[in-house]
Design a protein around this motif. Sequence first.
Motif, PDB file in Angstrom:
ATOM      1  N   ILE A 153      44.519  50.001  32.889  1.00  0.00           N
ATOM      2  CA  ILE A 153      43.151  49.318  33.393  1.00  0.00           C
ATOM      3  C   ILE A 153      43.697  47.889  33.379  1.00  0.00           C
ATOM      4  O   ILE A 153      44.078  47.124  32.349  1.00  0.00           O
ATOM      5  CB  ILE A 153      42.020  49.423  32.624  1.00  0.00           C
ATOM      6  CG1 ILE A 153      41.703  50.942  32.550  1.00  0.00           C
ATOM      7  CG2 ILE A 153      40.624  48.422  32.816  1.00  0.00           C
ATOM      8  CD1 ILE A 153      40.442  51.355  31.692  1.00  0.00           C
ATOM      9  N   GLU A 155      42.534  43.770  34.258  1.00  0.00           N
ATOM     10  CA  GLU A 155      41.313  43.037  34.526  1.00  0.00           C
ATOM     11  C   GLU A 155      41.610  41.545  34.613  1.00  0.00           C
ATOM     12  O   GLU A 155      42.768  41.014  33.963  1.00  0.00           O
ATOM     13  CB  GLU A 155      40.141  42.913  33.489  1.00  0.00           C
ATOM     14  CG  GLU A 155      40.806  42.872  31.979  1.00  0.00           C
ATOM     15  CD  GLU A 155      40.231  41.445  31.424  1.00  0.00           C
ATOM     16  OE1 GLU A 155      39.925  40.454  31.977  1.00  0.00           O
ATOM     17  OE2 GLU A 155      40.489  41.487  30.170  1.00  0.00           O
ATOM     18  N   SER A 166      38.323  42.579  28.520  1.00  0.00           N
ATOM     19  CA  SER A 166      37.046  42.356  28.917  1.00  0.00           C
ATOM     20  C   SER A 166      36.023  43.504  28.395  1.00  0.00           C
ATOM     21  O   SER A 166      36.424  44.501  28.323  1.00  0.00           O
ATOM     22  CB  SER A 166      36.933  42.090  30.363  1.00  0.00           C
ATOM     23  OG  SER A 166      37.073  43.351  31.139  1.00  0.00           O
ATOM     24  N   THR A 168      33.982  44.992  30.296  1.00  0.00           N
ATOM     25  CA  THR A 168      33.745  45.844  31.564  1.00  0.00           C
ATOM     26  C   THR A 168      35.351  46.804  31.464  1.00  0.00           C
ATOM     27  O   THR A 168      35.038  48.022  31.666  1.00  0.00           O
ATOM     28  CB  THR A 168      33.994  45.134  32.718  1.00  0.00           C
ATOM     29  OG1 THR A 168      32.984  43.880  32.831  1.00  0.00           O
ATOM     30  CG2 THR A 168      33.654  46.038  33.853  1.00  0.00           C
ATOM     31  N   ALA A 169      36.232  46.081  31.124  1.00  0.00           N
ATOM     32  CA  ALA A 169      37.580  47.002  30.953  1.00  0.00           C
ATOM     33  C   ALA A 169      37.334  47.945  29.905  1.00  0.00           C
ATOM     34  O   ALA A 169      37.777  49.197  30.015  1.00  0.00           O
ATOM     35  CB  ALA A 169      38.855  46.028  30.573  1.00  0.00           C
ATOM     36  N   SER A 208      45.263  42.126  30.497  1.00  0.00           N
ATOM     37  CA  SER A 208      44.418  41.247  30.710  1.00  0.00           C
ATOM     38  C   SER A 208      44.989  39.996  31.300  1.00  0.00           C
ATOM     39  O   SER A 208      46.015  39.428  30.486  1.00  0.00           O
ATOM     40  CB  SER A 208      43.713  40.522  29.265  1.00  0.00           C
ATOM     41  OG  SER A 208      42.913  41.951  28.841  1.00  0.00           O
ATOM     42  N   HIS A 218      38.460  44.047  38.123  1.00  0.00           N
ATOM     43  CA  HIS A 218      38.725  45.250  37.363  1.00  0.00           C
ATOM     44  C   HIS A 218      39.321  46.095  38.484  1.00  0.00           C
ATOM     45  O   HIS A 218      38.851  46.820  39.383  1.00  0.00           O
ATOM     46  CB  HIS A 218      37.696  45.641  36.845  1.00  0.00           C
ATOM     47  CG  HIS A 218      37.139  44.760  35.488  1.00  0.00           C
ATOM     48  ND1 HIS A 218      36.053  43.837  36.063  1.00  0.00           N
ATOM     49  CD2 HIS A 218      37.403  44.614  34.350  1.00  0.00           C
ATOM     50  CE1 HIS A 218      35.750  43.105  34.756  1.00  0.00           C
ATOM     51  NE2 HIS A 218      36.738  43.567  33.790  1.00  0.00           N
ATOM     52  N   SER A 232      38.871  49.687  42.327  1.00  0.00           N
ATOM     53  CA  SER A 232      38.681  48.233  41.911  1.00  0.00           C
ATOM     54  C   SER A 232      37.440  47.859  42.188  1.00  0.00           C
ATOM     55  O   SER A 232      36.553  48.265  43.054  1.00  0.00           O
ATOM     56  CB  SER A 232      39.549  47.500  42.524  1.00  0.00           C
ATOM     57  OG  SER A 232      40.573  47.809  42.371  1.00  0.00           O
TER      58      SER A 232
END
Length: 270
Positions: A153, A155, A166, A168-169, A208, A218, A232
């Motif tokens: 992942i 971001e 994050s 969200t990640a 990150s 993301h 994405s």
Amino acid sequence: MADMRLIVAGAGGRMGRTLTRVISETPGAVLVGALEAPGSELLGKDSGVLAGLPANGIPLSADLWSMSANADGILDFTVPAASIANVAIAAQRGLVHVIGTTGMSPSDDAVIRSVTDRAIVVKSGNMSLGVNLLAALVRRVAQSLDQAFDIEILEMHHKSKIDAPSGTALMLGEAAAAGRQIALAQHSARGRDGLTGARRAGDIGFASLRGGTAAGDHSVIFAGPFERITLSHHAEDRALFAQGALKAALWAHGKKPGMYSMTDVLGLSE
Ligand SMILES: NC(=O)C1=CN([C@@H]2O[C@H](COP(=O)(O)OP(=O)(O)OC[C@H]3O[C@@H](n4cnc5c(N)ncnc54)[C@H](OP(=O)(O)O)[C@@H]3O)[C@@H](O)[C@H]2O)C=CC1
Ligand SMILES: O=C(O)C1=N[C@H](C(=O)O)C[C@H](O)C1
């Protein structure tokens, strides 16, 4: 029905100013309070002017208890310690508390859960429809692909962001872990540096990037033998998150106390 009376917590911040603007554009919602940190140089300034609007007569104040006496909800994009303090007041007042703040520890989350018998909390690391749909897709893809596909992942955010990975990640990591039926805490690779050794099979990796004004990008990469699938999302403006937060508040108004997510708000629960 009367307009929902909202307080913006962190009203001097990037999200706070955006929320003030979005509330002013949204029928059914009205700003009644603007909370800032004790000692902030912005205390006393007009929240409308800070948001680039005409003066609205609502100055920034650090006194949530007083301003919440005549409010229905709080939109909170601040820092973990502030959100934890705010949720206790939201619970005492029986308010809707929309929490977008990221970087919370497991013990912060436990504190929030402990008051949801009284507070109506909607909490999500990302309030956008697109990211919440992406999370559902990630879960589905992770379920379909075996461990031959490594999950990474990536971001990227603006240079002022203070937490990593994050929120969200981490949310996307949880979705991938749920699809694989594993616990993220035991299968997470964060902050690789130096002679790390080869990738551990089954881990979900995080990377990150920080720079410029990026509102939030993301990608979830499924890297298999001789092929890669990338899902994405790119946020183009943080108004996206503010609109999602406002939608959450209006949805939660009148709901029973409890802990809700954007999945509930957007009707994406399976
Ligand atoms: N869930 C989502 O969809 C989204 C979540 N976020 C998250 O929201 C949070 C805020 O982001 P952003 O607006 O960019 O950050 P900013 O730093 O611009 O804003 C945070 C604001 O909160 C204020 N603050 C700090 N302590 C308190 C307190 N005790 N009471 C009231 N206000 C306080 C800060 O004041 P001061 O500067 O004086 O400390 C600042 O004005 C982050 O955790 C971010 O990750 C952001 C976008 C979307
Ligand atoms: O700090 C931000 O800006 C953002 N924070 C949230 C996160 O940590 O995922 C949501 C969005 O990506 C913007």
